[in-house]
Design a protein around this motif. Structure first.
Motif, PDB file in Angstrom:
ATOM      1  N   VAL A  44       0.874  -1.172   0.000  1.00 50.60           N
ATOM      2  CA  VAL A  44       0.000   0.000   0.000  1.00 50.60           C
ATOM      3  C   VAL A  44       0.910   1.220   0.000  1.00 50.60           C
ATOM      4  CG1 VAL A  44      -1.784   1.278   1.246  1.00 50.60           C
ATOM      5  CG2 VAL A  44      -1.744  -1.242   1.337  1.00 50.60           C
ATOM      6  N   SER A  45       0.753   2.066  -1.026  1.00 54.48           N
ATOM      7  CA  SER A  45       1.627   3.232  -1.126  1.00 54.48           C
ATOM      8  C   SER A  45       0.880   4.428  -1.703  1.00 54.48           C
ATOM      9  CB  SER A  45       2.837   2.922  -2.021  1.00 54.48           C
ATOM     10  OG  SER A  45       3.641   4.071  -2.172  1.00 54.48           O
ATOM     11  N   GLU A  46       1.163   5.570  -1.128  1.00 49.92           N
ATOM     12  CA  GLU A  46       0.605   6.834  -1.610  1.00 49.92           C
ATOM     13  C   GLU A  46       1.048   7.108  -3.054  1.00 49.92           C
ATOM     14  OE1 GLU A  46       1.531  11.098  -0.036  1.00 49.92           O
ATOM     15  OE2 GLU A  46       0.413  10.012   1.510  1.00 49.92           O
ATOM     16  N   SER A  47       2.205   6.590  -3.417  1.00 50.55           N
ATOM     17  CA  SER A  47       2.728   6.843  -4.770  1.00 50.55           C
ATOM     18  C   SER A  47       1.881   6.200  -5.865  1.00 50.55           C
ATOM     19  CB  SER A  47       4.178   6.373  -4.881  1.00 50.55           C
ATOM     20  OG  SER A  47       4.254   4.968  -4.748  1.00 50.55           O
ATOM     21  N   PHE A  48       0.946   5.321  -5.502  1.00 48.55           N
ATOM     22  CA  PHE A  48       0.086   4.676  -6.488  1.00 48.55           C
ATOM     23  C   PHE A  48      -1.180   5.474  -6.788  1.00 48.55           C
ATOM     24  CE2 PHE A  48       1.963   0.521  -4.766  1.00 48.55           C
ATOM     25  CZ  PHE A  48       2.996   0.559  -5.690  1.00 48.55           C
ATOM     26  N   GLU A  49      -1.407   6.566  -6.046  1.00 54.16           N
ATOM     27  CA  GLU A  49      -2.587   7.406  -6.270  1.00 54.16           C
ATOM     28  C   GLU A  49      -2.643   7.850  -7.728  1.00 54.16           C
ATOM     29  OE1 GLU A  49      -5.258   8.298  -4.531  1.00 54.16           O
ATOM     30  OE2 GLU A  49      -4.576   7.231  -2.746  1.00 54.16           O
ATOM     31  N   GLY A  50      -3.782   7.611  -8.383  1.00 53.37           N
ATOM     32  CA  GLY A  50      -3.992   8.055  -9.761  1.00 53.37           C
ATOM     33  C   GLY A  50      -3.274   7.236 -10.810  1.00 53.37           C
ATOM     34  N   GLU A  51      -2.558   6.190 -10.400  1.00 55.02           N
ATOM     35  CA  GLU A  51      -1.809   5.368 -11.358  1.00 55.02           C
ATOM     36  C   GLU A  51      -2.578   4.098 -11.686  1.00 55.02           C
ATOM     37  OE1 GLU A  51       0.717   6.480 -12.847  1.00 55.02           O
ATOM     38  OE2 GLU A  51       1.341   8.107 -11.526  1.00 55.02           O
ATOM     39  N   TYR A  80      -1.747  -1.361  -3.989  1.00 61.44           N
ATOM     40  CA  TYR A  80      -2.961  -0.646  -3.619  1.00 61.44           C
ATOM     41  C   TYR A  80      -2.653   0.775  -3.154  1.00 61.44           C
ATOM     42  CZ  TYR A  80      -4.645  -5.463  -3.176  1.00 61.44           C
ATOM     43  OH  TYR A  80      -4.950  -6.772  -3.414  1.00 61.44           O
ATOM     44  N   THR A  81      -3.637   1.653  -3.372  1.00 61.74           N
ATOM     45  CA  THR A  81      -3.617   2.947  -2.696  1.00 61.74           C
ATOM     46  C   THR A  81      -4.209   2.714  -1.314  1.00 61.74           C
ATOM     47  OG1 THR A  81      -5.842   3.560  -3.396  1.00 61.74           O
ATOM     48  CG2 THR A  81      -4.020   4.178  -4.880  1.00 61.74           C
ATOM     49  N   LYS A  82      -4.083   3.675  -0.431  1.00 66.42           N
ATOM     50  CA  LYS A  82      -4.646   3.548   0.910  1.00 66.42           C
ATOM     51  C   LYS A  82      -6.162   3.354   0.851  1.00 66.42           C
ATOM     52  CE  LYS A  82      -4.619   5.701   5.458  1.00 66.42           C
ATOM     53  NZ  LYS A  82      -4.105   6.806   6.267  1.00 66.42           N
ATOM     54  N   ASP A  83      -6.838   4.124  -0.010  1.00 70.81           N
ATOM     55  CA  ASP A  83      -8.291   4.006  -0.138  1.00 70.81           C
ATOM     56  C   ASP A  83      -8.698   2.634  -0.664  1.00 70.81           C
ATOM     57  OD1 ASP A  83      -8.723   6.560   0.839  1.00 70.81           O
ATOM     58  OD2 ASP A  83      -8.920   7.468  -1.151  1.00 70.81           O
ATOM     59  N   GLU A  84      -7.977   2.116  -1.657  1.00 71.81           N
ATOM     60  CA  GLU A  84      -8.281   0.787  -2.195  1.00 71.81           C
ATOM     61  C   GLU A  84      -8.104  -0.287  -1.127  1.00 71.81           C
ATOM     62  OE1 GLU A  84      -6.872   1.488  -6.834  1.00 71.81           O
ATOM     63  OE2 GLU A  84      -5.425   0.763  -5.353  1.00 71.81           O
ATOM     64  N   ASN A  88     -11.175  -2.604   0.318  1.00 70.95           N
ATOM     65  CA  ASN A  88     -11.144  -4.050   0.122  1.00 70.95           C
ATOM     66  C   ASN A  88     -10.892  -4.847   1.398  1.00 70.95           C
ATOM     67  OD1 ASN A  88     -11.581  -4.200  -2.741  1.00 70.95           O
ATOM     68  ND2 ASN A  88      -9.547  -3.345  -3.005  1.00 70.95           N
ATOM     69  N   PHE A  89     -10.076  -4.300   2.278  1.00 67.64           N
ATOM     70  CA  PHE A  89      -9.640  -5.083   3.431  1.00 67.64           C
ATOM     71  C   PHE A  89      -9.908  -4.410   4.772  1.00 67.64           C
ATOM     72  CE2 PHE A  89      -6.887  -6.003  -0.205  1.00 67.64           C
ATOM     73  CZ  PHE A  89      -7.219  -7.332  -0.398  1.00 67.64           C
ATOM     74  N   GLY A  90     -10.350  -3.174   4.761  1.00 65.64           N
ATOM     75  CA  GLY A  90     -10.593  -2.451   6.004  1.00 65.64           C
ATOM     76  C   GLY A  90      -9.291  -2.071   6.680  1.00 65.64           C
ATOM     77  N   GLU A  91      -9.407  -1.615   7.881  1.00 67.02           N
ATOM     78  CA  GLU A  91      -8.236  -1.252   8.656  1.00 67.02           C
ATOM     79  C   GLU A  91      -7.989  -2.325   9.693  1.00 67.02           C
ATOM     80  OE1 GLU A  91      -7.555   2.804   9.862  1.00 67.02           O
ATOM     81  OE2 GLU A  91      -9.360   3.400   8.796  1.00 67.02           O
ATOM     82  N   ALA A  92      -6.743  -2.466  10.099  1.00 66.94           N
ATOM     83  CA  ALA A  92      -6.420  -3.415  11.160  1.00 66.94           C
ATOM     84  C   ALA A  92      -7.089  -2.941  12.441  1.00 66.94           C
ATOM     85  CB  ALA A  92      -4.908  -3.499  11.349  1.00 66.94           C
ATOM     86  N   PRO A  93      -7.727  -3.847  13.167  1.00 66.56           N
ATOM     87  CA  PRO A  93      -8.377  -3.418  14.407  1.00 66.56           C
ATOM     88  C   PRO A  93      -7.354  -2.963  15.432  1.00 66.56           C
ATOM     89  CG  PRO A  93      -8.438  -5.801  14.184  1.00 66.56           C
ATOM     90  CD  PRO A  93      -7.850  -5.253  12.919  1.00 66.56           C
ATOM     91  N   MET A  94      -7.767  -2.018  16.246  1.00 67.44           N
ATOM     92  CA  MET A  94      -6.893  -1.524  17.304  1.00 67.44           C
ATOM     93  C   MET A  94      -6.784  -2.586  18.397  1.00 67.44           C
ATOM     94  SD  MET A  94      -5.958   1.442  16.280  1.00 67.44           S
ATOM     95  CE  MET A  94      -5.250   2.141  17.744  1.00 67.44           C
TER      96      MET A  94
END
Length: 105
Positions: A44-51, A80-84, A88-94
Motif C-alpha cells: 500500500v503506497s501513496e505513490s500509487f494514487e492516480g496510477e 494498492y492505494t490507501k483508499d483501495e 477491500n480489506f478495512g483497517e487493522a483493528p486496534m
C-alpha cells in the motif's frame, strides 16, 4: 544478502509504503529447499494514487530489474492505494487497552 531483504529494502526506499508484505512462495514450487525464486508482494503506497495497475507494476519491476534478471523467477504484485486497501480489506483493528492485570495476579 537474502533476496527477500533486497526486495524489501528497495521497495521501502523507493515507495515508502504504508503497508508491505514480501512473501517467499518458493516452497510452493519445484525448487530446492531454502530457495528464493518466487515472491508475492502486497503493498500500500501513496505513490500509487492516480496510477493504473500496469504503471504500478512497471514501477516495481523497474526498481527490481536486477533481481528479476538474475534471481527472481516469479513475482506476484498486489499494489494498492490507501483508499483501495481500506475499501477491500478495512483497517487493522486496534489492540485493546491493558486492563492493568498481570500473569502473577
Amino acid at each position: 544478502m537474502k533476496i527477500q531483504t533486497v526486495i524489501e529494502t528497495k521497495i521501502v526506499e523507493h515507495f515508502k509504503p504504508e503497508h508491505l508484505e514480501v512473501i517467499n512462495e518458493s516452497y510452493m514450487h519445484n525448487v530446492p529447499e531454502g530457495s528464493e525464486s518466487h515472491f508475492k508482494v502486497i503493498m500500500v503506497s501513496e505513490s500509487f494514487e492516480g496510477e493504473r495497475l500496469i504503471k504500478r507494476h512497471r514501477a516495481v519491476n523497474a526498481i527490481l530489474k536486477e533481481q528479476l534478471a538474475n534471481d527472481i523467477h516469479a513475482l506476484a504484485l498486489h499494489t494498492y492505494t490507501k483508499d483501495e486497501w481500506q475499501k477491500n480489506f478495512g483497517e487493522a483493528p486496534m489492540s485493546p487497552n491493558c486492563m492493568g492485570g498481570s500473569k502473577k495476579q
